[in-house]
Design a protein around this motif. Structure first.
Motif, PDB file in Angstrom:
ATOM      1  N   GLY A 160       0.795  -1.007  -0.263  1.00 54.41           N
ATOM      2  CA  GLY A 160      -0.209   0.084  -0.023  1.00 54.41           C
ATOM      3  C   GLY A 160       0.776   1.207   0.052  1.00 54.41           C
ATOM      4  N   ALA A 161       0.783   2.084   1.052  1.00 55.46           N
ATOM      5  CA  ALA A 161       1.399   3.242   1.230  1.00 55.46           C
ATOM      6  C   ALA A 161       2.775   3.119   1.895  1.00 55.46           C
ATOM      7  CB  ALA A 161       0.624   4.539   1.784  1.00 55.46           C
ATOM      8  N   GLU A 162       3.199   1.844   2.378  1.00 53.77           N
ATOM      9  CA  GLU A 162       4.332   1.873   3.195  1.00 53.77           C
ATOM     10  C   GLU A 162       5.143   0.842   2.584  1.00 53.77           C
ATOM     11  OE1 GLU A 162       5.097   3.514   5.808  1.00 53.77           O
ATOM     12  OE2 GLU A 162       3.155   4.543   5.693  1.00 53.77           O
ATOM     13  N   PRO A 163       6.483   0.669   2.712  1.00 49.61           N
ATOM     14  CA  PRO A 163       7.402  -0.194   2.202  1.00 49.61           C
ATOM     15  C   PRO A 163       7.126  -1.664   2.744  1.00 49.61           C
ATOM     16  CG  PRO A 163       8.652   1.578   2.624  1.00 49.61           C
ATOM     17  CD  PRO A 163       7.265   1.929   3.393  1.00 49.61           C
ATOM     18  N   SER A 164       7.393  -2.841   1.921  1.00 48.02           N
ATOM     19  CA  SER A 164       6.972  -3.895   2.726  1.00 48.02           C
ATOM     20  C   SER A 164       8.369  -4.011   3.656  1.00 48.02           C
ATOM     21  CB  SER A 164       7.335  -4.964   1.462  1.00 48.02           C
ATOM     22  OG  SER A 164       8.261  -5.183   0.721  1.00 48.02           O
ATOM     23  N   PRO A 165       8.189  -5.255   4.578  1.00 48.98           N
ATOM     24  CA  PRO A 165       9.259  -5.507   5.350  1.00 48.98           C
ATOM     25  C   PRO A 165      10.395  -5.935   4.597  1.00 48.98           C
ATOM     26  CG  PRO A 165       7.415  -6.717   6.139  1.00 48.98           C
ATOM     27  CD  PRO A 165       6.863  -6.011   4.894  1.00 48.98           C
ATOM     28  N   GLY A 166      10.524  -6.528   3.619  1.00 50.50           N
ATOM     29  CA  GLY A 166      11.577  -6.789   2.793  1.00 50.50           C
ATOM     30  C   GLY A 166      12.304  -5.593   2.186  1.00 50.50           C
ATOM     31  N   LEU A 167      11.602  -4.637   1.664  1.00 50.47           N
ATOM     32  CA  LEU A 167      12.175  -3.254   1.364  1.00 50.47           C
ATOM     33  C   LEU A 167      12.604  -2.492   2.311  1.00 50.47           C
ATOM     34  CD1 LEU A 167      12.713  -1.441  -0.977  1.00 50.47           C
ATOM     35  CD2 LEU A 167      10.322  -0.544  -0.913  1.00 50.47           C
ATOM     36  N   ARG A 168      11.946  -2.578   3.682  1.00 49.81           N
ATOM     37  CA  ARG A 168      12.573  -1.931   4.833  1.00 49.81           C
ATOM     38  C   ARG A 168      13.980  -2.461   5.268  1.00 49.81           C
ATOM     39  NH1 ARG A 168       7.122  -2.114   6.932  1.00 49.81           N
ATOM     40  NH2 ARG A 168       7.507  -3.745   8.306  1.00 49.81           N
ATOM     41  N   GLU A 169      14.254  -3.707   4.789  1.00 50.92           N
ATOM     42  CA  GLU A 169      15.577  -4.369   5.314  1.00 50.92           C
ATOM     43  C   GLU A 169      16.732  -3.509   4.316  1.00 50.92           C
ATOM     44  OE1 GLU A 169      14.761  -8.622   6.834  1.00 50.92           O
ATOM     45  OE2 GLU A 169      14.836  -8.442   4.870  1.00 50.92           O
ATOM     46  N   ARG A 170      16.162  -3.270   3.153  1.00 52.17           N
ATOM     47  CA  ARG A 170      17.126  -2.610   2.266  1.00 52.17           C
ATOM     48  C   ARG A 170      17.520  -1.100   2.525  1.00 52.17           C
ATOM     49  NH1 ARG A 170      15.565  -4.878  -3.908  1.00 52.17           N
ATOM     50  NH2 ARG A 170      15.506  -7.130  -3.100  1.00 52.17           N
ATOM     51  N   ALA A 190       9.882   4.127  -5.167  1.00 55.36           N
ATOM     52  CA  ALA A 190      10.746   5.214  -5.045  1.00 55.36           C
ATOM     53  C   ALA A 190      10.290   6.186  -4.155  1.00 55.36           C
ATOM     54  CB  ALA A 190      11.267   5.740  -6.290  1.00 55.36           C
ATOM     55  N   GLU A 191       9.088   6.656  -4.313  1.00 58.34           N
ATOM     56  CA  GLU A 191       8.517   7.656  -3.269  1.00 58.34           C
ATOM     57  C   GLU A 191       8.103   7.008  -1.855  1.00 58.34           C
ATOM     58  OE1 GLU A 191       5.739  10.221  -6.839  1.00 58.34           O
ATOM     59  OE2 GLU A 191       4.903   8.288  -5.795  1.00 58.34           O
ATOM     60  N   GLY A 192       7.815   5.921  -1.978  1.00 57.46           N
ATOM     61  CA  GLY A 192       7.667   5.106  -0.694  1.00 57.46           C
ATOM     62  C   GLY A 192       9.013   5.102   0.328  1.00 57.46           C
ATOM     63  N   MET A 193      10.015   4.626  -0.501  1.00 52.23           N
ATOM     64  CA  MET A 193      11.357   4.620  -0.049  1.00 52.23           C
ATOM     65  C   MET A 193      11.779   6.029   0.412  1.00 52.23           C
ATOM     66  SD  MET A 193      13.560   1.885  -1.991  1.00 52.23           S
ATOM     67  CE  MET A 193      12.989   2.219  -3.792  1.00 52.23           C
ATOM     68  N   GLN A 194      11.676   7.112  -0.456  1.00 53.93           N
ATOM     69  CA  GLN A 194      12.097   8.431  -0.051  1.00 53.93           C
ATOM     70  C   GLN A 194      11.095   8.897   1.256  1.00 53.93           C
ATOM     71  OE1 GLN A 194      10.146  11.853  -1.853  1.00 53.93           O
ATOM     72  NE2 GLN A 194      12.109  12.498  -2.327  1.00 53.93           N
TER      73      GLN A 194
END
Length: 231
Positions: free
Chosen positions: A80-90, A122-126
């Motif tokens: 959704g609007a948040e990075p997944s747990p895996g993406l948060r690890e990166r 990209a926007e979620g990561m930012q």
């Protein structure tokens, strides 16, 4: 006449079984070759997949990491609007490198996962990095990529636009070998890797997907090289 007729009948009876046997032998030989070829193909595929999995399990970060102008965070799925747990690890790995001064800025790369999602990867990561204290001016967005190849190709274009040459590519260990191969294919200048081990991803599933993605990339690389050669 009876003798001639007997000879004709006898010859036909002898010839027909031989013809059938000959056709049967040919079909058997062709089938055998096809089966052997298929078995060799399957065996070669299993060996190739095994090598790929081995490379994922033995992947390691560049040691020692040299300071670089840019850290490229390769995208993964949004929830959704948040990075997944895996993406948060990166992203946590990117934060570590930014905070200790290994990278001066970050490129976050990834397009829109689903049409109804409010942000691209990209926007979620930012948003995540800004919430963690990274100045927004130190984060560059690459909003279009839909694959690892595009992640690195489009990020490379941003680097060339700003005159940056040194980079650290940030991703998971299982993803590292393919990312490095693509970076080398794109002629990155001595790319470095910073790899994080996942504590939240199902590795058998993700490694299986990565084997398929590696096969797709191999075909794509051949196609790109062939077009370049023809041109």
């Amino acid at each position: 006449m009876r003798v001639v007729q007997w000879i004709k009948n006898t010859g036909f009876q002898r010839h027909e079984p031989q013809s059938r046997q000959s056709r049967s032998r040919k079909i058997f030989k062709v089938s055998k070759r096809l089966i052997i070829g298929l078995m060799i193909f399957i065996l070669a595929g299993l060996v190739w997949a095994g090598v790929r999995v081995w490379s994922m399990n033995t992947a390691a970060s560049t040691t020692p990491l040299q300071r670089a102008q840019i850290g490229i965070v390769l995208g993964a799925s949004m929830w959704g609007a948040e990075p997944s747990p895996g993406l948060r690890e990166r992203l946590e790995e990117a934060l570590r490198l930014y905070r200790n001064g290994t990278v001066q800025r970050l490129i976050v790369s990834g397009g829109l996962d689903q049409p109804d999602f409010p942000y691209t990867e990209a926007e979620g990561m930012q948003r995540y990095l800004v919430d963690k204290g990274v100045p927004i001016q130190h984060i560059l967005l690459e909003n279009q990529a839909t694959s690892t190849y595009e992640n690195l190709l489009f990020s490379q274009r941003i680097m060339k636009e700003y005159g940056w040459t040194s980079t650290v590519i940030i991703t998971h260990s299982y993803h590292g070998p393919r990312a490095m191969e693509i970076a080398q294919f794109l002629d990155y200048d001595h790319p470095q890797m910073s790899l994080t081990e996942s504590k939240v991803l199902n590795m058998p599933i993700h490694q299986s997907r990565e084997v398929l993605a590696y096969a797709k990339w191999t075909l794509q690389r051949w196609w790109i090289s062939a077009r370049a050669w023809i041109a």
